[in-house]
Structures are given as structure tokens and as C-alpha cells.
Design an enzyme around this catalytic site. Structure first.
Site, PDB file in Angstrom:
ATOM      1  N   HIS A 128       1.836  -1.996   5.670  1.00 50.94           N
ATOM      2  CA  HIS A 128       1.623  -2.344   4.268  1.00 50.94           C
ATOM      3  C   HIS A 128       2.577  -1.576   3.352  1.00 50.94           C
ATOM      4  CE1 HIS A 128      -2.058  -4.840   4.227  1.00 50.94           C
ATOM      5  NE2 HIS A 128      -2.383  -4.192   5.334  1.00 50.94           N
ATOM      6  N   ASP A 182      -3.330  -8.553   3.441  1.00 52.96           N
ATOM      7  CA  ASP A 182      -4.666  -8.764   4.006  1.00 52.96           C
ATOM      8  C   ASP A 182      -5.350  -9.824   3.165  1.00 52.96           C
ATOM      9  OD1 ASP A 182      -4.235  -6.722   5.834  1.00 52.96           O
ATOM     10  OD2 ASP A 182      -5.263  -5.214   4.632  1.00 52.96           O
ATOM     11  N   ARG A 210       0.861  -1.192   0.000  1.00 54.87           N
ATOM     12  CA  ARG A 210       0.000   0.000   0.000  1.00 54.87           C
ATOM     13  C   ARG A 210       0.893   1.237   0.000  1.00 54.87           C
ATOM     14  NH1 ARG A 210      -3.512   0.128   5.156  1.00 54.87           N
ATOM     15  NH2 ARG A 210      -4.271  -1.783   4.159  1.00 54.87           N
ATOM     16  N   HIS A 255      -4.908  -9.767   8.697  1.00 56.61           N
ATOM     17  CA  HIS A 255      -3.679  -8.997   8.502  1.00 56.61           C
ATOM     18  C   HIS A 255      -2.451  -9.781   8.985  1.00 56.61           C
ATOM     19  CE1 HIS A 255      -1.496  -4.944   8.844  1.00 56.61           C
ATOM     20  NE2 HIS A 255      -0.700  -5.769   9.499  1.00 56.61           N
ATOM     21  N   GLU A 278      -6.764  -7.564  13.798  1.00 59.60           N
ATOM     22  CA  GLU A 278      -7.366  -7.862  12.490  1.00 59.60           C
ATOM     23  C   GLU A 278      -7.068  -9.305  12.099  1.00 59.60           C
ATOM     24  OE1 GLU A 278      -6.759  -3.294  10.737  1.00 59.60           O
ATOM     25  OE2 GLU A 278      -5.633  -4.969   9.861  1.00 59.60           O
TER      26      GLU A 278
END
Length: 250
Positions: free
Chosen positions: A159, A166, A114, A228, A225
Site C-alpha cells: 500500500h 482494499d 498507506r 486486496h 485477502e
């Protein structure tokens, strides 16, 4: 007079020679300067691979390329709907993919690398407390002005270091995602991997199946999460990359 002209000619020749040497040095320096010195390290995709090529069995649903995410619009930096990871993370994920394939599942990836510009987009969105168009779907239990305080949004993301992914599992018999007892990117306790309140035995087992496979092959989970995971031995633990996501590596 002849001696003076001769002396002036010698001086002129020396100046021209010196200028030539300096110019050659500059050109040589430019031609052989390492790429890393010309381009900041966090702006190059060297060391990254496309997940579709490195782990072809993985299914991709890149949510931040779409409008179905907690922001409600395509996120900056997602120029194409594809996933990218560092070579090391992709190699480890290939092992996970082979592992779960043998058990009748396929990996389904929502997000991988990301760019920092995407994180900056999240920050701008979080600061605008009037924009709650996706609250019903992704954060019904949390007031938007608490997203920073409770750690759902941050100024940096693992990320952006390129070794975090993910994902979930897809059952090859049904062709559907397995039931994890909660959806991707849901801001709430239900997303915690060890959350069990109201979950069925099947949902709890599905979370464990994914977590165990990822941990077996060198990834560590996040406590908040279930989807993740980050490679334990990240190749770039202190670098937050900025290059955009597209199918042709820059």
C-alpha cells in the site's frame, strides 16, 4: 607607495569579484535545483491523485481514519478520511468502476495509499501483546504474538507504494455491500479469496465478480485477502512513500 596601493587595490577588487562569482553560483544552484533533490522522493505526493476526483463513483469508508479497525484507534498518517492512489492505479480503477457500474454495482474502498508511518503504527501495536481490544472482531482465531509469524503484519506494505487498494462491491439495488462471506481485515483463512468452506454459492460468486473485474483491468489479487489488489505495472515498485493522507496534496 602609489604602485603598492594600486597593487593592493587590484588584489582587493579581484577578491571581491571572485566572492561575487561564488555567491552567484550558490544562489543559482539553489534556485534551479530540482525539487526531487531538495525533497526525498518518498516524501512528495507528485504522481498521486485523490480518488474522489479521479474515480468519483467510488464510495469511500476509510477504516484507518476511524477507531473501527484491528488496532482500535485512528492510525498515524490518516489526517483526513480520503483515499489516494498513483495516477496509473487510479486510471485503471476508473475502468473497473465503469465495468461494475454496468453490472449494477459500485466500488467501495476501505484503504488505498498507506504511508509508512501507518505501517510503523501497526508494528508498534503488534509488538504490544497486551493490547487485544479488537481481537474479538478481527483476529479471534489468531494469537496476537503470531501476527508477524503468519504474515498478517509486516515491516513494509505494498500500500505504501501507492498502487494497492482494499475494496469491495456495493449492490446499487439494495444500497448495501454484497456478501463476501467475510469482513474486511479479518485475520484468518476465511479471508483467502479461494476459501469456500461454509461459503454459499452467492458469496463465492461475489468474490469472483470483484476479482474478475479487477484482474480484467490490470490488477493482481493477493492470495490471503479477497479485498486486496495491486496494479500489475506499478509506477513506483521500489518506493515506500511517507507523506500523510489529506485532501490537499502536499
Amino acid at each position: 607607495m602609489k604602485k603598492m596601493k594600486m597593487k593592493q587595490g587590484i588584489v582587493k577588487q579581484m577578491l571581491l569579484t571572485t566572492a561575487g562569482i561564488l555567491l552567484a553560483a550558490v544562489l543559482t544552484s539553489a534556485c534551479f535545483e530540482p525539487a526531487s533533490a531538495q525533497t526525498p522522493a518518498n516524501e512528495t505526493s507528485e504522481g498521486f491523485v485523490l480518488l474522489a476526483e479521479a474515480v468519483p463513483d467510488v464510495i469511500q469508508e476509510i477504516r484507518y481514519y476511524t477507531t473501527y479497525n484491528f488496532v482500535g484507534e485512528r492510525i498515524d498518517g490518516y489526517e483526513e478520511p480520503c483515499a489516494m492512489l498513483t495516477q496509473e492505479a487510479a486510471a485503471a480503477l476508473k475502468e473497473v468502476s465503469d465495468d461494475v457500474l454496468a453490472q449494477g454495482y459500485r466500488l467501495k474502498v476501505y484503504d488505498a495509499y498507506r504511508p509508512q508511518m501507518a505501517v510503523d503504527h501497526f508494528i508498534r501495536w503488534a509488538e504490544d501483546t497486551t493490547d487485544t481490544r479488537m481481537k474479538e472482531y478481527f483476529y479471534p482465531e489468531v494469537d496476537k504474538d503470531q501476527l508477524f509469524v503468519q504474515g498478517y503484519i509486516g515491516t513494509k506494505s505494498g500500500h505504501s507504494r501507492g498502487s494497492t487498494v482494499d475494496l469491495t462491491l456495493l449492490d446499487m439495488k439494495t444500497g448495501k455491500e454484497v456478501d463476501m462471506g467475510g469482513t474486511f481485515d479479518y485475520f484468518g483463512q476465511r479471508s483467502h479469496p479461494n476459501y469456500t468452506d461454509g461459503l454459499t454459492a452467492e458469496q463465492i460468486n461475489n468474490r469472483k465478480l470483484l476479482r474478475d473485474a479487477m484482474v480484467r483491468h490490470g490488477f493482481r489479487p493477493l492470495t490471503t485477502e479477497w479485498w486486496h489488489f495491486t496494479l500489475n505495472r506499478e509506477p513506483y515498485p521500489n518506493t515506500y512513500f511517507t507523506f500523510p493522507i489529506k485532501s490537499t496534496l502536499p
